[in-house]
Motif scaffolding. Structure first.
Motif, mmCIF file in Angstrom:
data_model
loop_
_atom_site.group_PDB
_atom_site.id
_atom_site.type_symbol
_atom_site.label_atom_id
_atom_site.label_comp_id
_atom_site.label_asym_id
_atom_site.label_seq_id
_atom_site.Cartn_x
_atom_site.Cartn_y
_atom_site.Cartn_z
ATOM 1 N N HIS A 339 0.855 -1.207 0.000
ATOM 2 C CA HIS A 339 0.000 0.000 0.000
ATOM 3 C C HIS A 339 0.879 1.240 0.000
ATOM 4 O O HIS A 339 2.103 1.153 -0.006
ATOM 5 C CB HIS A 339 -0.964 -0.021 1.196
ATOM 6 C CG HIS A 339 -0.294 -0.010 2.551
ATOM 7 N ND1 HIS A 339 0.276 1.112 3.095
ATOM 8 C CD2 HIS A 339 -0.111 -0.993 3.470
ATOM 9 C CE1 HIS A 339 0.763 0.833 4.292
ATOM 10 N NE2 HIS A 339 0.556 -0.456 4.539
ATOM 11 N N ARG A 368 0.082 9.245 -10.859
ATOM 12 C CA ARG A 368 0.065 7.983 -10.131
ATOM 13 C C ARG A 368 0.825 6.900 -10.898
ATOM 14 O O ARG A 368 0.653 6.757 -12.108
ATOM 15 C CB ARG A 368 -1.402 7.571 -9.948
ATOM 16 C CG ARG A 368 -1.622 6.429 -9.017
ATOM 17 C CD ARG A 368 -3.093 6.090 -9.007
ATOM 18 N NE ARG A 368 -3.880 7.044 -8.255
ATOM 19 C CZ ARG A 368 -4.182 6.906 -6.954
ATOM 20 N NH1 ARG A 368 -3.778 5.848 -6.285
ATOM 21 N NH2 ARG A 368 -4.910 7.805 -6.335
ATOM 22 N N TYR A 376 -1.306 2.260 -5.070
ATOM 23 C CA TYR A 376 -2.257 2.608 -4.010
ATOM 24 C C TYR A 376 -1.854 3.879 -3.258
ATOM 25 O O TYR A 376 -2.558 4.289 -2.328
ATOM 26 C CB TYR A 376 -2.370 1.468 -2.990
ATOM 27 C CG TYR A 376 -3.127 0.259 -3.479
ATOM 28 C CD1 TYR A 376 -4.463 0.345 -3.864
ATOM 29 C CD2 TYR A 376 -2.511 -0.992 -3.546
ATOM 30 C CE1 TYR A 376 -5.157 -0.760 -4.302
ATOM 31 C CE2 TYR A 376 -3.203 -2.110 -3.982
ATOM 32 C CZ TYR A 376 -4.531 -1.993 -4.358
ATOM 33 O OH TYR A 376 -5.220 -3.095 -4.782
ATOM 34 N N ARG A 378 -1.829 7.322 -2.090
ATOM 35 C CA ARG A 378 -2.859 8.357 -2.261
ATOM 36 C C ARG A 378 -2.262 9.731 -2.494
ATOM 37 O O ARG A 378 -2.915 10.620 -3.036
ATOM 38 C CB ARG A 378 -3.746 8.422 -1.010
ATOM 39 C CG ARG A 378 -4.470 7.133 -0.682
ATOM 40 C CD ARG A 378 -5.325 7.297 0.575
ATOM 41 N NE ARG A 378 -5.654 6.023 1.176
ATOM 42 C CZ ARG A 378 -6.625 5.209 0.778
ATOM 43 N NH1 ARG A 378 -7.372 5.540 -0.247
ATOM 44 N NH2 ARG A 378 -6.854 4.073 1.385
#
Ligand code: GLY
Ligand code: MN
Length: 462
Positions: A339, A368, A376, A378
């Motif tokens: 993550h 991204r 993942y 953010r």
């Protein structure tokens, strides 16, 4: 809520960023649990709170860019409401609290919008996330509910992200309060943990810490011995000697600012040697990120540096192999750290996620990544003074992921699969702190929740 001038100034700043049209900021309404008058705890929309401050259901704010007026739409309470709810402020009084003189019955909103549409004016609105507001927008704008989101104003989203990303001093003071309660929640969990107690008992107690202040958790509490499930809301197990307990929780205070911490602790108050080895790698990755975080550095680079600490640590333990830079470039660390390193935090625990993660965490310069794990993340863009962000690396042993990678021979040259399989059942470790980006670096907000092996063991000893 803050002084009225705070809201007046925020709306003025927003006006300067929007070229023309009407800005429509919908507050939230009450949400029924099982019948209309039995409602969930009311949660105001964060954008409405930011610009209009009022923590009351059924309000809509309108900012008219051309005529310079800020308006509040709502419904005055009637005597029947007062009988059940006690004395209530009028809409006019509510407006005055946030520097708005122009207040109108909610039923007049549609004629205001219709008039603007007839004059060909742009209506700026934000992507709705609640069914009631999707339907309201459908009625007001005549856009089918399935299409409403796609008409949200990118100009407005970007303007709001640019304002809300930089926390004002009054906001930082609120986040400090939220962190102080988050600290109490985590220390309570550390003191309660012992073999034989249930996960649910600890979850209830730490939720109670927030609620006893009149606050609430900033998101549903994650608390489990199966810390390898990243967002584990199952609290049905009894704590067992020798296992780890992952606690990810924070408080949302009355002004709705959040905290978000994760600690992973040994159920019986002492880490085993094997747990310590993995724990100290995660802590080193967390400390490395906090050390690097400063204005100008892309957070995606901080994520990669933190991943490198994890890869290097796991190579030293024999769970990974090869060169750590190459391992990270190939995404091999993501078997253990699947993550992102963190996110913005403020009025929402994942701040502004309703506006779209890519608008909040990425920009024209940094987009991204599409590799498993880092995809993942953010928040990837360059940090700026005034950002409040989380730092939350982890190492997890996820049986299904290990089996999948092994059978598909993914990153075989960097993973020592037989050694990794011996860790199935270990669980997962995440360590999360909340930091403020300062002039030259960063600082942890509030008193750091016990984080070293010694600090945790000492706290657990009581
Ligand atoms: N602490 C939960 C999350 O960041 O997703
Ligand atoms: Mn978080």
């Amino acid at each position: 809520m803050f002084e009225k001038q705070v809201y007046v100034e925020r709306r003025l700043k927003l006006r300067k960023k929007i070229k023309s049209g009407l800005v429509l900021i919908l507050g939230n309404t009450e949400s029924p649990m099982n019948y209309r008058s039995n409602t969930y705890r009311f949660r105001q929309d964060s954008n409405f709170l930011y610009f209009f401050g009022l923590d009351i259901p059924g309000l809509v704010g309108v900012i008219d860019i051309e005529d310079g007026k800020d308006c509040l739409y709502g419904t005055d309470f009637e005597i029947d409401d007062v009988i059940w709810m006690g004395p209530q402020p009028t809409l006019k009084e509510l407006g005055e609290r946030v520097g708005i003189l122009s207040t109108h019955p909610l039923k007049e909103l549609s004629s205001t919008i219709n008039r603007a549409i007839r004059h060909g004016r742009k209506i700026h609105f934000l992507p709705p996330y609640r069914a009631e507001n999707i339907l309201l927008l459908e009625q007001l704008l005549g856009i089918s509910q399935s299409m409403v989101k796609t008409y949200a104003s990118v100009e407005l989203i970007k303007a709001i992200v640019s304002l809300r990303s930089i926390k004002e001093d009054v906001e930082i003071a609120e986040i400090e309060k939220a962190c102080a309660v988050g600290y109490q929640m985590h220390v309570t969990a550390m003191k309660m943990s012992k073999p034989g107690i249930t996960e649910q008992a600890i979850t209830g107690a730490i939720e109670g810490v927030a609620i006893a202040h009149g606050y609430m958790p900033s998101f549903p509490i994650i608390l489990s011995q199966n810390g390898e499930t990243l967002h584990n809301h199952d609290h049905s197990q009894t704590l067992t000697s020798g296992r780890l307990l992952l606690v990810d929780s924070g408080a949302e205070i009355d002004s709705h600012y959040a905290s978000d911490f994760t600690r992973t602790i040994p159920v019986d108050g002492r880490f085993t040697e094997r747990q310590k080895e993995i724990y100290n790698i995660v802590l080193a990755a967390n400390n490395k990120a906090i050390e690097m975080a400063k204005p100008g550095i892309p957070y995606i680079d901080v994520h990669r540096a933190s991943a490198r600490v994890i890869a290097e640590g796991l190579i030293n333990l024999g769970l990974m192999k090869g060169n750590p830079d190459e391992a990270v470039a190939n995404g091999a660390h993501a078997l253990f750290f699947p993550h992102g390193l963190g996110h913005m935090m403020g009025l929402d625990v994942h701040d502004m996620e309703d506006l779209g993660e890519n608008f909040v965490g990425y920009d024209d310069e940094i987009s991204r990544a599409d590799q498993f794990g880092i995809a993942y993340l953010r928040l990837g863009r360059r940090l700026q003074k005034g950002f409040v962000i989380t730092v939350e690396p982890g190492i997890y042993f996820i049986p299904a992921l290990i089996q999948k990678w092994k059978s598909e021979k993914i990153n075989e040259s960097f993973i020592n699969y037989p050694a990794v399989e011996a860790y199935i059942g270990f669980g997962g470790i995440r360590i999360e702190d909340d930091i403020l980006i300062t002039e030259n670096g960063s600082r942890i907000i509030g008193k750091r929740v016990p984080v070293t092996v010694n600090e945790i063991e000492e706290t657990m000893r009581g």
